[in-house]
Design a protein around this motif. Structure first.
Motif, mmCIF file in Angstrom:
data_model
loop_
_atom_site.group_PDB
_atom_site.id
_atom_site.type_symbol
_atom_site.label_atom_id
_atom_site.label_comp_id
_atom_site.label_asym_id
_atom_site.label_seq_id
_atom_site.Cartn_x
_atom_site.Cartn_y
_atom_site.Cartn_z
ATOM 1 N N ALA A 1 0.819 -1.218 0.000
ATOM 2 C CA ALA A 1 0.000 0.000 0.000
ATOM 3 C C ALA A 1 0.849 1.263 0.000
ATOM 4 O O ALA A 1 0.473 2.274 -0.597
ATOM 5 C CB ALA A 1 -0.940 -0.011 1.209
ATOM 6 N N TYR A 2 2.029 1.232 0.646
ATOM 7 C CA TYR A 2 2.820 2.461 0.749
ATOM 8 C C TYR A 2 3.386 2.900 -0.594
ATOM 9 O O TYR A 2 3.746 4.065 -0.759
ATOM 10 C CB TYR A 2 3.952 2.270 1.753
ATOM 11 N N THR A 3 3.489 1.983 -1.572
ATOM 12 C CA THR A 3 4.016 2.362 -2.881
ATOM 13 C C THR A 3 3.039 3.203 -3.687
ATOM 14 O O THR A 3 3.452 3.969 -4.564
ATOM 15 C CB THR A 3 4.398 1.123 -3.678
ATOM 16 N N GLY A 4 1.726 3.051 -3.416
ATOM 17 C CA GLY A 4 0.734 3.785 -4.189
ATOM 18 C C GLY A 4 0.510 3.239 -5.578
ATOM 19 O O GLY A 4 -0.217 3.853 -6.367
ATOM 20 N N SER B 1 1.058 10.550 -1.622
ATOM 21 C CA SER B 1 2.401 10.701 -1.070
ATOM 22 C C SER B 1 3.306 11.318 -2.123
ATOM 23 O O SER B 1 3.463 10.770 -3.216
ATOM 24 C CB SER B 1 2.953 9.336 -0.632
ATOM 25 N N ALA B 2 3.893 12.431 -1.806
ATOM 26 C CA ALA B 2 4.742 13.138 -2.764
ATOM 27 C C ALA B 2 6.085 12.431 -2.863
ATOM 28 O O ALA B 2 6.686 12.077 -1.856
ATOM 29 C CB ALA B 2 4.930 14.584 -2.337
ATOM 30 N N THR B 3 6.545 12.222 -4.076
ATOM 31 C CA THR B 3 7.858 11.620 -4.298
ATOM 32 C C THR B 3 8.975 12.641 -4.197
ATOM 33 O O THR B 3 10.145 12.256 -4.225
ATOM 34 C CB THR B 3 7.894 10.943 -5.669
ATOM 35 N N THR C 1 12.847 10.618 6.007
ATOM 36 C CA THR C 1 12.407 9.223 5.940
ATOM 37 C C THR C 1 11.436 9.074 4.789
ATOM 38 O O THR C 1 10.807 10.040 4.351
ATOM 39 C CB THR C 1 11.743 8.796 7.255
ATOM 40 N N ASP C 2 11.320 7.841 4.316
ATOM 41 C CA ASP C 2 10.341 7.556 3.275
ATOM 42 C C ASP C 2 9.106 6.915 3.902
ATOM 43 O O ASP C 2 9.002 6.784 5.127
ATOM 44 C CB ASP C 2 10.945 6.674 2.182
ATOM 45 N N ASN C 3 8.174 6.475 3.061
ATOM 46 C CA ASN C 3 6.895 5.947 3.543
ATOM 47 C C ASN C 3 6.849 4.428 3.560
ATOM 48 O O ASN C 3 5.766 3.843 3.571
ATOM 49 C CB ASN C 3 5.751 6.468 2.661
ATOM 50 N N ARG C 4 8.009 3.763 3.539
ATOM 51 C CA ARG C 4 7.997 2.301 3.516
ATOM 52 C C ARG C 4 7.415 1.761 4.812
ATOM 53 O O ARG C 4 7.728 2.244 5.898
ATOM 54 C CB ARG C 4 9.409 1.750 3.316
#
Length: 716
Positions: A182-185, A346-348, A376-379
């Motif tokens: 889900a976090y990848t979008g 989620s903005a890249t 941090t990233d959204n993983r």
């Protein structure tokens, strides 16, 4: 109203009966919704749908039960008990507003109710409950038992390339559904091929068909583990989470079935975020007069999304020399999203801007401020972090230092000899990092600290007259740029002699020649000799620094720390030493014997042949199978097994182990396939260990060379 009778005792049982009845009527609908979700998506979503649907049913039942209020209770009491004389409303009337006759009537009603408590609970809706459950069971059975015939019409044809043998099952239809985390979008997608690349952690759903139907089938991994396929009518399904890259094949359990080829699943690892500094445009900034804040701008990017907030680490260094104190502060910074964003929002790419308040940090003159942003990233789970390069804010040099006062007040050691303690702090922080960084990143950080240790060692070495590594003197040529017309030439300034007289520079003088073209091994600051004890301490510090650098470059900070502490202790001893202004003298080399030049005398000289060095024997399996594949005959299965055993040792020359394993399997399945053999030979050639370089033998003397040696009376 007496304490023996309470109206709530009549309402609550009725409300509970009403809620239970409504839940029993609505629960079958929740069960049907869960069955539909299980068939369409899977068991976990089905459980979530069942919980949500049942919660909705209970909420509706509770809302319906709220209608059983005082008006409902009065009506039910008057209808159920004729002996109350239609006076049940007196039970809820205010005592002050009742006449003596009304109070007497209420007392009579309370005694009658207390003598025989009425049951006001509604009756069960048995017919509705039975009908809804019967319909739900029929619907659930139809959802689960009826096969989905539509799935066979959207499957892609098989790509196994196995021969069709009558009565032997083989794969005829295939589809692979990929559901990324889900976090990848990323949206789910269907792949017609069984070889795919997907983000790590994706859920994979296989939908396969065989002709004829086998009794059972499995997904067999290259390591021998199996994932059984589940039959659903004419369709076979399986599910697995892609946690690593692997090879597998679809194998029906039937006698005589051909071994299909291997398929590859590549797990694309989520890369950590990247951070770069936008402003300021340099790593070292100086405080300007009247400056109260320090504006910082960072830009962060990631494959799937950068977290909205980041941590700005601020470190203030106060003090001088080895007596430096550090203060740290962490500030949360919120970023603004760029135009690019994933489907989940989620903005890249994000931009983080902050103005550091210098007064709030108590940033005073003589201090250094170091800023570093951590994003941090959204993983999920385990978000990855990344640090920006360090930015330094420093106060400018004082007026005395700017006017050259350093030449008057000379320190025992320069100011840049205060970083040995920081090397120890960085090494201890690297060892205490949790979780421990990956081996490549850990080695890179340790090597970076080792590079700082090397620079410090070279600077201390200048005080012992050591030559700097990588420093070459300028050539003694007149390569300077010619003066332009706009820049008039001026004669060089005169020099002041020791007696006070001013004399112009003289061409060819020894001092001027050495100053212009001489190659010195030290700087003017290091043109002195220390006393023997101080020199010994400094030499010991250099030796300890060398050992610390060696272990840091090898990725072993724990072994480097004892040497770094030793170097720090010796540095403190050197700082307390006094300086001796003594002229440096060069080494005295032995004189060259001119009488032996060009005489051909070789007295006392002998041949010194280098002893042979035994080379490390490489595994013979890759070379043997490479030579065997060059022939047209079949390859020995034992050689392929030895090659697989060599591959399991994780050799350094093999970059893609999965491609190697697939090539070995292809040669084993089809020994006569020339393309398969050439592909494996190509992989083997790139994985071969190159032989070590050897000393080439001296070439034999030619006729002209022999005549020359004879003239010198030398026997070759």
């Amino acid at each position: 109203m007496t304490a023996a009778f309470r109206p709530v005792d009549l309402v609550r049982p009725a409300q509970r009966r009403h809620i239970t009845d409504d839940v029993l009527v609505g629960a079958p609908a929740a069960a049907v919704a869960a069955a539909i979700a299980w068939r369409a998506v899977g068991p976990l979503p089905a459980v979530a749908v069942a919980v949500v649907a049942l919660a909705v049913v209970v909420a509706v039942a509770v809302q319906r039960a709220q209608r059983l209020d005082r008006g409902w209770l009065i009506g039910r009491l008057d209808a159920a008990r004729p002996d109350l004389d239609d006076s049940a409303d007196l039970l809820f009337a205010d005592d002050g507003g009742l006449t003596p006759l009304a109070r007497l009537q209420r007392s009579r009603i309370e005694r009658r109710i207390a003598a025989a408590m009425p049951d006001l609970r509604p009756s069960w809706s048995a017919r509705r409950i039975g009908l809804t459950w019967l319909l739900a069971l029929v619907a659930i059975a139809a959802i689960i038992l009826i096969p989905d015939r539509r799935s066979s019409t959207i499957l892609a044809p098989s790509s196994e390339d196995v021969p069709a043998i009558p009565g032997v099952p083989r794969l005829v239809g295939q589809r692979l559904r990929i559901i990324p985390p889900a976090y990848t979008g990323l949206p789910p997608r269907d792949a017609a091929a069984l070889d795919i690349a997907a983000p790590q952690g994706s859920r994979l759903d296989w939908t396969l068909t065989f002709a004829p139907e086998p009794p059972a089938a499995d997904l067999v991994l290259a390591d021998g583990s199996r994932t059984p396929l589940t039959r659903n009518g004419a369709v076979w399904t399986a599910r697995r989470t892609l946690d690593r890259s692997l090879l597998y094949r679809v194998v029906p359990r039937a006698a005589g079935a051909a071994v299909p080829r291997l398929h590859r699943l590549d797990a694309v690892i989520d890369a950590p975020p990247q951070v770069k500094v936008v402003a300021p445009d340099r790593s070292l900034s100086l405080v300007t007069p009247g400056q109260h804040s320090w504006p910082l701008v960072f830009a962060a990017t990631d494959d799937y999304g950068v977290a909205e907030s980041a941590q700005l680490h601020l470190t203030i260094a106060e003090g001088d020399g080895e007596n430096v104190k550090f203060r740290e502060q962490v500030v949360t910074v919120h970023g603004t999203a760029s135009a690019s964003a994933s489907s989940t929002g989620s903005a890249t790419a994000r931009r983080f801007a902050v103005a550091v308040d210098l007064a709030a940090l108590k940033f005073v003159a003589g201090s250094d401020l170091v800023a570093q942003l951590v994003v941090t990233d959204n993983r999920t789970p385990g978000p990855q972090t990344a640090r920006s390069s360090s930015l330094i804010l420093r106060w400018p040099a004082s007026e005395g230092e700017a006017m050259g006062m350093e030449g008057v007040v000379t320190r025992a050691l320069p100011a840049y000899f205060r970083s040995e303690r920081q090397i120890i702090i960085d090494a201890e922080a690297l060892l205490a990092a949790r979780p421990r960084p990956a081996p490549p990143r850990f080695l890179a950080k340790s090597d970076s600290i080792g590079a700082d240790q090397r620079l410090l060692r070279l600077r201390y070495g200048q005080f012992l007259g050591e030559e700097q590594e990588g420093k070459t003197p300028p050539p003694p040529t007149a390569d300077a740029a010619a003066p332009t017309a706009d820049a008039p030439t001026t004669p060089p300034p005169p020099t002041a002699e020791g007696d006070g007289k001013v004399t112009p520079p003289r061409f060819g003088s020894e001092a001027d020649t050495l100053a212009d073209y001489g190659h010195v091994h030290d700087e003017s600051e290091a043109a002195t000799l220390l006393d023997p004890g101080t020199r010994k301490s400094l030499k010991g510090a250099l030796d300890a620094m060398w050992q610390a650098e060696l272990h840091l470059r090898q990725g072993d900070p724990a072994a480097a720390l004892p040497f770094a502490h030793t170097a720090l202790g010796l540095i403190k001893q050197v700082q307390q030493a006094t300086r001796l202004f003594v002229a440096k003298v060069g080494p005295e080399l032995p004189a060259i014997d001119e009488t032996r030049r060009l005489t051909g005398k070789r007295d006392g000289l002998a041949h010194r042949d280098l002893p042979p060095v035994a080379a490390t024997a490489a595994d013979p399996a890759p070379a043997a199978i490479w030579r065997a594949l060059a022939a047209t005959g079949s390859v020995d299965p034992a050689q392929l097994a030895a090659l697989e055993a060599w591959l399991r040792t994780d050799p350094a020359g093999v970059d893609d182990r999965l491609a190697f394993a697939a090539a070995i399997d292809a040669v084993r399945r089809e020994p006569g396939c020339s393309d398969c053999r050439e592909a494996l030979r190509g992989l083997l050639w790139r994985a071969q260990v190159r032989p070590a370089a050897a000393v080439a033998p001296r070439a034999a003397a030619t006729a002209e060379g022999r005549r020359y040696l004879d003239a010198l009376r030398i026997t070759p």
